[in-house]
Design an enzyme around this catalytic site. Structure first.
Site, mmCIF file in Angstrom:
data_model
loop_
_atom_site.group_PDB
_atom_site.id
_atom_site.type_symbol
_atom_site.label_atom_id
_atom_site.label_comp_id
_atom_site.label_asym_id
_atom_site.label_seq_id
_atom_site.Cartn_x
_atom_site.Cartn_y
_atom_site.Cartn_z
ATOM 1 N N ALA A 180 0.855 -1.180 0.000
ATOM 2 C CA ALA A 180 0.000 0.000 0.000
ATOM 3 C C ALA A 180 0.896 1.238 0.000
ATOM 4 O O ALA A 180 1.824 1.337 0.803
ATOM 5 C CB ALA A 180 -0.915 0.007 1.217
ATOM 6 N N LEU A 193 -0.912 -5.660 4.925
ATOM 7 C CA LEU A 193 -0.039 -6.173 3.870
ATOM 8 C C LEU A 193 1.382 -6.277 4.419
ATOM 9 O O LEU A 193 1.688 -5.738 5.480
ATOM 10 C CB LEU A 193 -0.076 -5.244 2.663
ATOM 11 C CG LEU A 193 -1.444 -5.077 1.986
ATOM 12 C CD1 LEU A 193 -1.369 -3.987 0.921
ATOM 13 C CD2 LEU A 193 -1.911 -6.387 1.380
ATOM 14 N N SER A 194 2.251 -6.953 3.673
ATOM 15 C CA SER A 194 3.617 -7.084 4.179
ATOM 16 C C SER A 194 4.260 -5.723 4.397
ATOM 17 O O SER A 194 5.060 -5.552 5.315
ATOM 18 C CB SER A 194 4.463 -7.944 3.239
ATOM 19 O OG SER A 194 4.500 -7.389 1.944
ATOM 20 N N GLU A 195 3.916 -4.739 3.550
ATOM 21 C CA GLU A 195 4.415 -3.376 3.766
ATOM 22 C C GLU A 195 3.355 -2.352 3.367
ATOM 23 O O GLU A 195 2.653 -2.517 2.367
ATOM 24 C CB GLU A 195 5.679 -3.091 2.941
ATOM 25 C CG GLU A 195 6.867 -3.969 3.269
ATOM 26 C CD GLU A 195 7.529 -3.662 4.586
ATOM 27 O OE1 GLU A 195 7.246 -2.592 5.171
ATOM 28 O OE2 GLU A 195 8.344 -4.490 5.029
ATOM 29 N N THR A 196 3.276 -1.308 4.167
ATOM 30 C CA THR A 196 2.583 -0.074 3.800
ATOM 31 C C THR A 196 3.632 1.024 3.836
ATOM 32 O O THR A 196 4.385 1.136 4.808
ATOM 33 C CB THR A 196 1.446 0.240 4.777
ATOM 34 O OG1 THR A 196 0.448 -0.784 4.687
ATOM 35 C CG2 THR A 196 0.815 1.585 4.475
#
Length: 292
Positions: free
Chosen positions: A25, A47-50
């Site tokens: 994101a 999510l794994s990364e924002t």
């Protein structure tokens, strides 16, 4: 006065096909937000990364520069490849920058993303008006021998996989060599056991099968940061590149992230400058505005 909406876009990185690769994101901020808000939004996306972008005032005649921070669902991290690629794709594809180069100010220093034209494959499903990939200029992550000798514990955490080597990266991850790429692909991680292993997470890798078109396969598990498996971990490839440089005697690689979602990373290692250039594609899959 109404709240200011925060524009966001979810981008699948290191793929040109929606719902493959690694989703991130990307949130574009007009002003700084406190860390609690940033972490809460990252937990909401899950999510794994924002990642969060904020425009910075750059000197005249320089590339556009943005502040960039990355958060997993549970913590901020120092380096993230796929979310940086996603951020660059967002800025390029929405016309928010007018150049082919973007600079990001991060915890790991200034990182550079470049738009690189390339022919679009005839069967490509990406959403770009013209074919291009994005190249990231990242620091090398060192890999060294470790004094952790409990091969059995690592093997059990990987459901009995045959462990050839155990190393450690400078980011605190175990770096495990398996006999083959096929074993990397077929590995069934035991997340509860990985959670209890020392260190941050576990990278597994193995040589790609002959004729596959790849040099090596890899996967990354990091449940301590709320990521059971990171589908395509860009920062892990900053350790994979120098490791496979020693194994294969070359500096250019095509790597397969062998997670269930899958993804492709093209790599070039600059030994002299200790930099890794990661190249990949991305595709936006949803967009909207945060109401908080």
């Amino acid at each position: 006065m109404g709240k200011k909406l925060v524009k966001y876009c979810v981008v699948d990185a290191f793929t040109d096909t929606a719902f493959k690769g690694n989703p991130a994101a990307v949130c574009l901020l007009e002003e700084e937000k406190d860390d609690k808000w940033l972490q809460s939004v990252a937990a909401e996306f899950n999510l794994s990364e924002t990642c969060y972008l904020i425009p910075l005032i750059e000197p005249a005649n320089t590339n556009p520069r943005f502040g960039l921070r990355w958060f997993t669902p549970v913590d901020e991290v120092d380096l993230c490849g796929h979310a940086t690629l996603a951020a660059a794709h967002f800025l390029f594809s929405y016309g928010l920058v007018k150049t082919d180069t973007i600079e990001f100010s991060t915890r790991s220093g200034i990182l550079i993303a470049k738009r690189v034209p390339e022919p679009k494959a005839s069967n490509s499903q990406d959403d770009w008006p013209t074919g291009y990939s994005i190249e990231l200029d990242f620091p090398v992550v060192q890999v060294a021998e470790t004094n952790f000798n409990d091969v059995l514990a690592i093997s059990k955490s990987l459901n009995g996989a045959s462990v050839v080597e155990i190393n450690e990266t400078s980011m605190g991850d175990h770096f495990i060599l398996l006999p083959s790429g096929e074993e990397v692909f077929e590995c069934q991680p035991q997340i509860d056991l990985i959670q209890n292993c020392p260190g941050r997470g576990i990278i597994i890798t193995g040589p790609a099968p002959q004729g596959s078109g790849f040099d090596f396969y890899s996967r990354f598990f990091c449940p301590k940061f709320g990521i059971n498996e990171d589908p395509v971990c860009g920062s892990a490839h900053c350790a994979l590149a120098p490791y496979w440089r020693k194994k294969l005697g070359k500096c250019d690689f095509v790597a397969l992230a062998a997670s269930p979602r899958g993804g492709v990373v093209k790599l070039h290692l600059d030994d002299e400058k200790q930099r890794v250039f990661l190249r990949g594609k991305a595709v936006a899959v949803m967009e909207g505005s945060l109401l908080v």
